[in-house]
Design an enzyme around this catalytic site. Sequence first.
Site, PDB file in Angstrom:
ATOM      1  N   ASN A 211     -12.876 -41.570  45.330  1.00 33.72           N
ATOM      2  CA  ASN A 211     -12.696 -40.494  46.309  1.00 33.72           C
ATOM      3  C   ASN A 211     -11.826 -41.016  47.449  1.00 33.72           C
ATOM      4  O   ASN A 211     -12.173 -41.967  48.109  1.00 33.72           O
ATOM      5  CB  ASN A 211     -14.066 -40.089  46.849  1.00 33.72           C
ATOM      6  CG  ASN A 211     -13.966 -38.950  47.848  1.00 33.72           C
ATOM      7  OD1 ASN A 211     -12.870 -38.538  48.227  1.00 33.72           O
ATOM      8  ND2 ASN A 211     -15.077 -38.434  48.273  1.00 33.72           N
TER       9      ASN A 211
ATOM     10  N   CYS B 138     -12.582 -34.511  46.887  1.00 39.16           N
ATOM     11  CA  CYS B 138     -13.480 -34.611  45.733  1.00 39.16           C
ATOM     12  C   CYS B 138     -13.457 -33.347  44.878  1.00 39.16           C
ATOM     13  O   CYS B 138     -13.739 -33.406  43.701  1.00 39.16           O
ATOM     14  CB  CYS B 138     -14.878 -34.975  46.147  1.00 39.16           C
ATOM     15  SG  CYS B 138     -15.303 -34.387  47.753  1.00 39.16           S
TER      16      CYS B 138
ATOM     17  N   HIS C 250     -20.060 -31.872  49.476  1.00 40.37           N
ATOM     18  CA  HIS C 250     -19.687 -32.779  48.406  1.00 40.37           C
ATOM     19  C   HIS C 250     -19.453 -31.974  47.139  1.00 40.37           C
ATOM     20  O   HIS C 250     -20.130 -30.977  46.910  1.00 40.37           O
ATOM     21  CB  HIS C 250     -20.836 -33.773  48.229  1.00 40.37           C
ATOM     22  CG  HIS C 250     -20.514 -34.826  47.221  1.00 40.37           C
ATOM     23  ND1 HIS C 250     -19.478 -35.709  47.419  1.00 40.37           N
ATOM     24  CD2 HIS C 250     -21.047 -35.112  46.010  1.00 40.37           C
ATOM     25  CE1 HIS C 250     -19.412 -36.506  46.365  1.00 40.37           C
ATOM     26  NE2 HIS C 250     -20.344 -36.157  45.499  1.00 40.37           N
TER      27      HIS C 250
ATOM     28  N   ASP D 171     -19.360 -37.575  39.184  1.00 43.42           N
ATOM     29  CA  ASP D 171     -19.552 -37.528  40.634  1.00 43.42           C
ATOM     30  C   ASP D 171     -18.688 -38.625  41.244  1.00 43.42           C
ATOM     31  O   ASP D 171     -19.116 -39.773  41.354  1.00 43.42           O
ATOM     32  CB  ASP D 171     -21.042 -37.757  40.941  1.00 43.42           C
ATOM     33  CG  ASP D 171     -21.337 -37.538  42.416  1.00 43.42           C
ATOM     34  OD1 ASP D 171     -20.376 -37.428  43.197  1.00 43.42           O
ATOM     35  OD2 ASP D 171     -22.519 -37.472  42.786  1.00 43.42           O
TER      36      ASP D 171
END
Length: 1102
Positions: free
Chosen positions: A205, A210, A452, A469
């Site tokens: 990231n 993201c 997020h 993720d």
Amino acid sequence: MDPLDEKSNGVPPMEIDEPVSVLDHAAFAAKHMPDLGHEVKEFRVFEWKLSGWKKLDKKLTSPEFECGGHGWRILLFPFGNSNAPPNDTVSVYLDYANPKNAPEGWHACAQFALVISNPHDPTIFTVSHAHHRFIAEECDWGFTRFSELRKLFHVQEGHSRPTIENEEALVSVYVRVLEDPTGVLWHNFVNYDSKKETGYVGLKNQGATCYMNSLLQSLYCTRFFRRAVYQIPTESDVPTESVALALQRVFYHLQTSDQPVGTTELTKSFGWKSLDSFLQHDVQEFNRVLQDKLESKMKGTQAEGAIAKLFVGKMKSYIKCVNVDYESSRIEEFNDIQLNVKGMKNLYDSFRDYVAVETLDGENKYQAEGLGLQDAKKGIIFESFPPVLHLQLKRFEYDIQRDAMVKINDRHEFPFEIDLDEFLDETADRSKSWVYKLHGVLVHSGDLHGGHYFALIKPDRETRWLKFDDDRVTPVTDREVLEENYGGEALNGMPPAAQRNQVRAMKRFTNAYMLVYIREAAIDEVLAPFTEDDTPPHLKRRLDEERLQLEAKRREREEQHLFLTAKVITDETFAHHEGFDLATFDEKNWPPSDLPSFRVLKSETYPVFKGRVAQHFNYPESQIRLWVLVNRQNKTVRPDTHIPENEPTLTVEVIRNNMAARQNDLRLYLDVVPEAGKPDLPAGAIMIFLKHFDTSKQTLFGVGKCYVQRNAKVGDLCPIVNERMRWTPGTPLKLYEEIKPGMIELMKPKMTFAQSEIQDGDVICFQVDINDKEVHDLESQGLYSNPVQYYDFLQNRVMIIFRPKFEEADQEHPEFNLILSKKQNYDIMAQKAGEFLRHDPIKLRFTTTHASNGTAKAVLKRSLNQSIAEIMAPSYVNPATTVILYEKLDVSIVELETKRSLKVIWTGIHNKEEAAHPFLLPKTSMVHDLAEHLSKLVTLTTGGTSKIRIFEVSKDGKTQKEFTGSEMIGNIPDPVELYAEEIPLEELEADEVDKVISVFHFSKEVSRTHGVPFKFIVKPGEKFSETKKRLQTRIGVSDKDFAKYRFALVQVATFKQPSYIEDDDTIYDHKFAPEDALGLDHVDKSGKARTGTGEKAIVIRG
């Protein structure tokens, strides 16, 4: 009434928290072990009876028991574990019985409660519960301070006996071993290897990108898309300038790397500077722009049309009359579908809402061509859906009440499989089914202002669902894909009452905002397995080479501690050195000298190293000596002694540590001996270095070294210098000793070198002696007449980079650098920049920058004529370079500094933006002077007031901020947008009783203001039908256009919906608060809306 009857009447008795017996296993576990929402593999209770407590060993383990396929035991410290205060607590743990014999990489997820209870009364106990992932590194878990001993031995309040009675107690453990279908339940992710566990790697990231990472992973897993991207020819592209190549590289790294992949190259290729990456754009806009970019790159290649084939479907918008046979329709292509979430239970509802039919009847009839007003049905129907369907769920919406965007966290369900047949036109091709399978869920966790993003993807029919993720990829359960991303309030879908035992019930801000479905009939083509041939060979070649280079660099880094760097000064580098000492090493404002460098193993012996140096410079070994440079106490770096030649075991590290006082690098001077075999000089010789200051060229360079006798006179150097420089013998010279920066001293020719304290490695600078006239001529041109002045310049020199302020650098506005002294001032800087740019220095304006990010800071004022040191200061960051922005102006900055440049937009008498007038007026002028100047440029109404009002528009675009006229224009804060209008007669002739109100323009939503607000008179008792006529005259709008206007009272303070006004209302009667205004709701034709959202449009350049 008897209380007993109350019970029999069905009223429940008051709930008393009855203690549950330790022996009632199910009830005890239900009460003391909260449901964690995971499937239980096996539940066991193990009891261990102990007596003679005070005589027990310091540490005990219970017999082993089995649960969930693992062996367990209780680990007890009856008087506390050693690191707790001794003898006053009990420590007790659940211990994994035999970790050494367990298979490699074993783990067990267990929830447990540890209990110590009275063996005669099982309702007296102390309990603590926990859950843990047991692994080899953490194979016991529990409570170091389970309880104080005295509490267990004494009767506690509400009990009749103690927990440990007659030194006897029952120690029990309740264990639930839980299923771990993903293998990562409660994982701490230390040393977690995504590639090994899932076959996939994550993306790093880099700031707020993201959502980009989750979209890229989704596109990467759409293998047909990856194949198409690979087919774009990019052999000759540069990755930071070509989106196609950068994306190919990211995809290839995702395919082959075992570490998370970076995306910096990719965002660079978009032309994003880091700041842009942080402006969180929405994923749909990003996706569109990226695909448009790739589509244009695919034209004329094998991949042409791939994006349309994958992602583009067709829909039809239609209006169909009910009573006559007439339909108007148009077919449009779409790349994604935006579906409502608010008020929709699930995805089917959202689709039904999308194709819902609206009836046009009553006042809202449809004007059908040639058939007059007709009742009609209006709607959208799909002609086809693409093989890969991107659905955007509208989680972010504008809330009128709050006049802001808000995130909608309502529950909205979506299925693993959906049949879209019912949303297709009857004419659609139904030869294959329109069943779609869920392939990806893009999730946002957080609120509007950030949060997020991650993606859940099922890469193909065989692979399980994975969570991407950022830099970590983990397996997930079906529940984590669906239920946990529906949003809504309840956790586990249980009613709040049943949630008491939940770990935590909370409002869920984590929910899906984009879904990817793939048509079942197309899955095998879209997700076809990737083969070796699908990757372009040029990409593989290029990246394998880079990987080898990186590998070599990594090895070099890892072995760095075994090596040191030796930097070698030669007579040649000295001849090109302009500065103090023999080379520049750690100067704050100047880059270090570029010297030949050797990476040497610390353990290498001197003879071997010397051999390498001799070979590199092409000298026989016998002809060179190496001197070590040391940092003298006065901060200079000078040769000190030469390395002894007769110690074959001497290592480079010992030389550095003993002879060079442990500097990081070994700094050496290469001394070439004129005659091989005669390296030794007569006793008492000193090696000194010479520099020549050339007044005509204004340069100071090294001219080698020479040897002199200690007791020789300083003046004896002159003939040596004249010979070396090939000057006429007897040319008069002046000699200076370079002691240290700021200390350059004229030498006395009659003194000896010993008396002048000259030693090995000292530097003497010479210049041809010049007469007073020549000195005067040089100094009058701002040049230096002697080395002392020039050394002062060197000590204060800085390099400043100049960049154009508003343009990208080009031939007209180049980026360049200048070398200046900190003691020089603004005028010299402007003059030198002007010479470089061929632009009058008085018409250049300079702006300083923030060291951290290079953005504009403050305009430099010429009138202050600051020194360069002041212009650069005070920067606490201490950057190596200072950047100054320049503008080429058409006017002199002297004028600009005393004058103010302003632009006034003239809206005349009818509130229309007619023209913008620029002014350059003295800063002391008043606003009424500005009005005076303006009146000469505009046409005022004949017979009007001839008065001009100058004003700003409030931030929300609803009211004017009027100037009184006596403000000085120099005091109006910058930046400012000024407007001016002619004050209408009506306003001047208004009575005491009339009210002056604000009127503004907006379109549909009050926050979408446009145009320029104005003032207007409302009169007592006047019906709005009359007020309207005056309004129309005031803004000069035709009847046809004015008929489309709607009128609303807008109360700023209450966030109320605007209330629309009817013709027989009297708006005079409304109690106007200062901010209340009349809003004119009509279409914005100016194209200059002021929505004030601050969101920048995405641009991808590469």
